[in-house]
Design an enzyme around this catalytic site. Structure first.
Site, PDB file in Angstrom:
ATOM      1  N   LYS A  15       0.854  -1.202   0.000  1.00  0.00           N
ATOM      2  CA  LYS A  15       0.000   0.000   0.000  1.00  0.00           C
ATOM      3  C   LYS A  15       0.887   1.249   0.000  1.00  0.00           C
ATOM      4  O   LYS A  15       1.937   1.236  -0.619  1.00  0.00           O
ATOM      5  CB  LYS A  15      -0.972  -0.049   1.179  1.00  0.00           C
ATOM      6  N   HIS A 103      -8.923  -2.966  -6.018  1.00  0.00           N
ATOM      7  CA  HIS A 103      -8.861  -3.056  -4.560  1.00  0.00           C
ATOM      8  C   HIS A 103      -9.952  -2.178  -3.946  1.00  0.00           C
ATOM      9  O   HIS A 103     -10.226  -1.083  -4.449  1.00  0.00           O
ATOM     10  CB  HIS A 103      -7.476  -2.617  -4.072  1.00  0.00           C
ATOM     11  N   GLU A 152     -11.612 -10.397  -1.243  1.00  0.00           N
ATOM     12  CA  GLU A 152     -11.213  -9.568  -0.110  1.00  0.00           C
ATOM     13  C   GLU A 152     -12.435  -8.885   0.496  1.00  0.00           C
ATOM     14  O   GLU A 152     -12.767  -7.757   0.111  1.00  0.00           O
ATOM     15  CB  GLU A 152     -10.249  -8.481  -0.588  1.00  0.00           C
ATOM     16  N   GLY A 158      -7.711  -4.891   6.949  1.00  0.00           N
ATOM     17  CA  GLY A 158      -7.109  -3.992   7.925  1.00  0.00           C
ATOM     18  C   GLY A 158      -7.813  -3.967   9.271  1.00  0.00           C
ATOM     19  O   GLY A 158      -7.533  -3.094  10.101  1.00  0.00           O
TER      20      GLY A 158
HETATM   21  P1  PGA Z   1      -4.730  -6.449   5.347  1.00  0.00           P
HETATM   22  O1  PGA Z   1      -4.913  -5.935   3.868  1.00  0.00           O
HETATM   23  O2  PGA Z   1      -3.904  -7.707   5.274  1.00  0.00           O
HETATM   24  O3  PGA Z   1      -4.034  -5.322   6.063  1.00  0.00           O
HETATM   25  O4  PGA Z   1      -6.098  -6.711   5.898  1.00  0.00           O
HETATM   26  C1  PGA Z   1      -5.227  -6.821   2.843  1.00  0.00           C
HETATM   27  C2  PGA Z   1      -5.474  -6.062   1.580  1.00  0.00           C
HETATM   28  O5  PGA Z   1      -5.943  -4.926   1.631  1.00  0.00           O
HETATM   29  O6  PGA Z   1      -5.175  -6.562   0.495  1.00  0.00           O
END
Ligand code: PGA
Length: 226
Positions: A15, A103, A152, A158
């Site tokens: 990110k 995403h 996802e 997150g």
């Molecule tokens: P995360 O993010 O592992 O921090 O939950 C995953 C993603 O956004 O692809």
């Protein structure tokens, strides 16, 4: 002899994190840990840094013959031209083989629509980039020709609360069966502790990792436990 082992995809999505020095240190640490991981030949490690670090990481990976490939986190929906601030697919392809498109953070924070995402996919495919297309559930439209999809769910990204491996597996199975997607990944709060719960499921081909990939030691644990 044919191997029955599936290839497990481990995608690190940095990110909007890290500086040049931090990016290099991350790779150096991972490079030291990789030789100790006995199941490495069954794993495909894809690192997706912010654009500015792609060239540095590519040089380091090539110089040290590391079993890591690069992906970008975004791509322009346009070919080259007067599009201030955009990085086009041909430019990405100089350094990366993969690109994440769709995403939920881009859909939410940058209002990316299905129409725009379709244009990005077309651009990426036009230069031979492999798209990792993210969906939040079964209902999201998947553009033609996409071979890798990451399931996802927004509630898991997150938050520290992943989906259950059973539910994730059911969605991944649906995507394979009904949408004919070859490779399906799970993403959302995956850590070294639970990665195997997901990757051991026959319909889950790997994981897309955000927070837990930022620390190289924690990503190494994910690679070895997957
Ligand atoms: P995360 O993010 O592992 O921090 O939950 C995953 C993603 O956004 O692809």
């Amino acid at each position: 002899m044919l191997s029955l082992m599936k290839t497990t995809y481990l995608v690190a999505n940095w990110k909007s994190h890290k500086t040049t020095n931090e990016a290099t240190e991350w790779l150096q640490t991972i490079a030291k840990d990789l030789p100790a991981i006995s199941t490495l030949s069954e794993k495909k490690i894809i690192v997706c840094p912010p654009f500015p670090y792609l060239p540095t990481l590519k040089s380091y990976i090539n110089d040290h013959a590391l079993p890591i490939v690069l992906g970008a986190q975004n791509v322009s929906p346009f070919e080259e031209g007067a599009y201030t601030g955009e990085v086009n697919a041909r430019q990405v392809k100089e350094f990366a083989e993969f690109v994440i498109i769709g995403h939920s953070e881009r859909r939410r924070e940058f209002s990316e629509s299905d129409d725009l995402l379709g244009k990005k996919v077309k651009q990426a495919q036009g230069v031979g980039l492999t798209v990792i297309f993210c969906v939040q559930g079964e209902k999201i439209a998947i553009p033609n020709g996409v071979s890798i999809v990451a399931y996802e769910p927004s509630f898991a990204i997150g938050t520290g609360t992943p989906d259950t491996p059973e539910n994730a597996s059911a969605v991944c199975e649906y995507l394979k069966r009904e949408k004919h997607i070859e490779t399906v990944l799970y993403g959302g709060s995956v850590t070294g502790k639970d990665v195997h719960m997901f990757t051991k499921m026959p319909s889950i081909d790997g994981v897309l990792v955000g927070k837990a990939c930022l620390d190289p030691a924690s990503f190494s644990t994910i690679i070895s436990h997957a």
